[in-house]
Design an enzyme around this catalytic site. Sequence first.
Site, PDB file in Angstrom:
ATOM      1  N   GLN A  96      -1.296   8.896   7.129  1.00 41.41           N
ATOM      2  CA  GLN A  96      -0.850  10.936   6.907  1.00 41.41           C
ATOM      3  C   GLN A  96      -0.319  11.182   8.449  1.00 41.41           C
ATOM      4  OE1 GLN A  96      -5.743  12.444   6.301  1.00 41.41           O
ATOM      5  NE2 GLN A  96      -5.684  10.487   7.724  1.00 41.41           N
ATOM      6  N   ASN A  97       0.549  10.256   9.017  1.00 42.59           N
ATOM      7  CA  ASN A  97       0.814  11.031  10.477  1.00 42.59           C
ATOM      8  C   ASN A  97       2.413  11.721  10.247  1.00 42.59           C
ATOM      9  OD1 ASN A  97      -1.454  10.344  11.806  1.00 42.59           O
ATOM     10  ND2 ASN A  97      -0.737   8.558  12.657  1.00 42.59           N
ATOM     11  N   VAL A  98       2.999  12.296  10.880  1.00 37.85           N
ATOM     12  CA  VAL A  98       4.248  12.899  10.557  1.00 37.85           C
ATOM     13  C   VAL A  98       4.751  12.309  11.847  1.00 37.85           C
ATOM     14  CG1 VAL A  98       3.730  14.594   9.065  1.00 37.85           C
ATOM     15  CG2 VAL A  98       3.578  15.391  11.641  1.00 37.85           C
ATOM     16  N   HIS A 114       2.238  12.722   4.534  1.00 40.16           N
ATOM     17  CA  HIS A 114       1.971  14.036   4.343  1.00 40.16           C
ATOM     18  C   HIS A 114       3.483  14.473   4.968  1.00 40.16           C
ATOM     19  CE1 HIS A 114      -2.358  14.140   5.054  1.00 40.16           C
ATOM     20  NE2 HIS A 114      -2.177  14.843   3.535  1.00 40.16           N
ATOM     21  N   CYS A 122      16.372  21.373   2.862  1.00 42.96           N
ATOM     22  CA  CYS A 122      17.070  22.916   2.856  1.00 42.96           C
ATOM     23  C   CYS A 122      16.335  23.367   1.694  1.00 42.96           C
ATOM     24  CB  CYS A 122      18.285  22.755   1.798  1.00 42.96           C
ATOM     25  SG  CYS A 122      18.907  24.382   1.560  1.00 42.96           S
ATOM     26  N   GLY A 179      -8.467   5.730  12.491  1.00 41.21           N
ATOM     27  CA  GLY A 179      -8.198   7.050  13.363  1.00 41.21           C
ATOM     28  C   GLY A 179      -8.019   8.451  12.484  1.00 41.21           C
ATOM     29  N   THR A 180      -8.921   8.519  11.251  1.00 42.29           N
ATOM     30  CA  THR A 180      -8.668  10.046  10.857  1.00 42.29           C
ATOM     31  C   THR A 180      -9.835  10.192  10.827  1.00 42.29           C
ATOM     32  OG1 THR A 180      -8.069  11.009   8.765  1.00 42.29           O
ATOM     33  CG2 THR A 180      -8.920   8.408   8.040  1.00 42.29           C
ATOM     34  N   SER A 181     -10.654  11.959  10.409  1.00 40.51           N
ATOM     35  CA  SER A 181     -11.313  12.022  10.400  1.00 40.51           C
ATOM     36  C   SER A 181     -11.865  12.369   8.635  1.00 40.51           C
ATOM     37  CB  SER A 181     -10.911  13.775  10.719  1.00 40.51           C
ATOM     38  OG  SER A 181     -10.318  14.467  10.351  1.00 40.51           O
ATOM     39  N   ASP A 207     -15.454   8.084  16.896  1.00 35.90           N
ATOM     40  CA  ASP A 207     -16.593   9.187  16.222  1.00 35.90           C
ATOM     41  C   ASP A 207     -17.248   8.320  14.502  1.00 35.90           C
ATOM     42  OD1 ASP A 207     -15.108  11.766  17.544  1.00 35.90           O
ATOM     43  OD2 ASP A 207     -15.811  10.444  18.899  1.00 35.90           O
TER      44      ASP A 207
HETATM   45  N1  APR Z   1      -8.297   6.360  18.059  1.00 33.05           N
HETATM   46  C1  APR Z   1      -9.161   5.777  16.931  1.00 33.05           C
HETATM   47  N2  APR Z   1      -9.105   6.991  16.276  1.00 33.05           N
HETATM   48  C2  APR Z   1      -8.927   8.198  16.799  1.00 33.05           C
HETATM   49  C3  APR Z   1      -8.746   8.225  18.098  1.00 33.05           C
HETATM   50  C4  APR Z   1      -7.933   6.999  18.501  1.00 33.05           C
HETATM   51  N3  APR Z   1      -7.891   6.533  20.034  1.00 33.05           N
HETATM   52  N4  APR Z   1      -8.941   9.406  19.003  1.00 33.05           N
HETATM   53  C5  APR Z   1      -9.404  10.328  18.195  1.00 33.05           C
HETATM   54  N5  APR Z   1      -9.503   9.498  17.215  1.00 33.05           N
HETATM   55  C6  APR Z   1      -9.857  10.114  15.563  1.00 33.05           C
HETATM   56  C7  APR Z   1     -10.596  11.140  15.983  1.00 33.05           C
HETATM   57  O1  APR Z   1     -12.242  10.790  16.274  1.00 33.05           O
HETATM   58  C8  APR Z   1     -10.600  11.592  14.244  1.00 33.05           C
HETATM   59  O2  APR Z   1     -11.796  11.619  13.522  1.00 33.05           O
HETATM   60  O3  APR Z   1      -8.761   9.991  14.925  1.00 33.05           O
HETATM   61  C9  APR Z   1      -9.404  11.293  14.107  1.00 33.05           C
HETATM   62  C10 APR Z   1      -8.384  12.431  13.684  1.00 33.05           C
HETATM   63  O4  APR Z   1      -8.480  13.044  12.834  1.00 33.05           O
HETATM   64  P1  APR Z   1      -8.097  14.750  13.237  1.00 33.05           P
HETATM   65  O5  APR Z   1      -7.487  15.090  13.828  1.00 33.05           O
HETATM   66  O6  APR Z   1      -8.570  14.893  11.943  1.00 33.05           O
HETATM   67  O7  APR Z   1      -6.224  14.011  12.246  1.00 33.05           O
HETATM   68  P2  APR Z   1      -6.331  13.395  11.209  1.00 33.05           P
HETATM   69  O8  APR Z   1      -7.094  12.771  10.157  1.00 33.05           O
HETATM   70  O9  APR Z   1      -5.355  12.376  10.942  1.00 33.05           O
HETATM   71  O10 APR Z   1      -6.139  14.595   9.959  1.00 33.05           O
HETATM   72  C11 APR Z   1      -5.364  14.759   8.658  1.00 33.05           C
HETATM   73  O11 APR Z   1      -5.031  16.391   8.572  1.00 33.05           O
HETATM   74  O12 APR Z   1      -4.331  18.901   9.647  1.00 33.05           O
HETATM   75  C12 APR Z   1      -3.520  17.776   8.536  1.00 33.05           C
HETATM   76  O13 APR Z   1      -1.938  16.724   7.645  1.00 33.05           O
HETATM   77  C13 APR Z   1      -2.761  16.631   9.022  1.00 33.05           C
HETATM   78  O14 APR Z   1      -2.655  15.005   8.341  1.00 33.05           O
HETATM   79  C14 APR Z   1      -3.536  15.842   9.103  1.00 33.05           C
HETATM   80  C15 APR Z   1      -5.315  15.468   8.047  1.00 33.05           C
END
Ligand code: APR
Length: 243
Positions: A96-98, A114, A122, A179-181, A207
């Site tokens: 999901q990372n850019v 994403h 453009c 690493g995603t929520s 988390d």
């Molecule tokens: N290692 C693993 N997980 C981690 C770490 C780490 N060092 N640090 C933080 N996290 C976890 C957090 O606990 C959280 O659950 O990474 C997650 C980050 O969640 P978000 O900030 O919501 O990021 P993401 O899930 O990628 O967001 C999805 O939302 O805003 C949009 O387009 C954007 O791609 C993004 C999408």
Amino acid sequence: MEVVDVVLKAKHLTALTGAGVSAESGVPTFRGKDGLWNKYRPEELATPEAFARNPEIVWEWYKWRMKIVFNAKPNQAHYAFAELERMGILKCLITQNVDDLHERAGSKRVLHLHGSLKVVRCTGCKKEFEVNEPPEKTLCECGSLLRPGVVWFGENLPEKILRDAIFELSLSDAIIVAGTSAVVQPAASLPYIVKRNGGIVIEVNPDVTPLTEIADISVREKAGKFMKELVDEIKLRLSSKTP
Ligand code: APR
């Protein structure tokens, strides 16, 4: 059941990563205590309406994010995923990372759900440019406004990328979700494809997330530390196996 056993037994291991994998490279995440969405309102910065209303402000924010990302370095998690691909164990990394930290760590098969900060597009002629630094000009030769090559809230994901990701997951008998929520759709639903097919879902996140309840293994650790240890353990097992 240990992660290393699942990974070594998997026939088609995939991965889904989020902002948490780049957090240890100093790239801010979106949610959680220091998340970008605690300081900024996404509807003011990451929607087509926000861009139409105030392109300068949106560009200013994305140039700030580009500076952070382009100056960041891959961390152990990025290198570990790249190593798993090089060993022929990880078949596809969906992110999901850019940022381009997975690619800079050596990952080749990366699907950006994403979009990417490395791309500027453009709004008129749709021409795309690859950038390595925040663009000076934000007007295309055709006279239309340039925009960041990312997917904003309310926009569709790139069709072919999403199709390729779903295809990869339909083959996948194990997935590492790191690493995603797990709250933004459709990305958050993708691990369920593996689960529904009887595959194993491994979550790596300090988390708990909505994915935790369906994860077969939930690793409450940072991705950098855990992914490096996983690759080290795999190498140890494989070296003790070779005659
Ligand atoms: N290692 C693993 N997980 C981690 C770490 C780490 N060092 N640090 C933080 N996290 C976890 C957090 O606990 C959280 O659950 O990474 C997650 C980050 O969640 P978000 O900030 O919501 O990021 P993401 O899930 O990628 O967001 C999805 O939302 O805003 C949009 O387009 C954007 O791609 C993004 C999408």
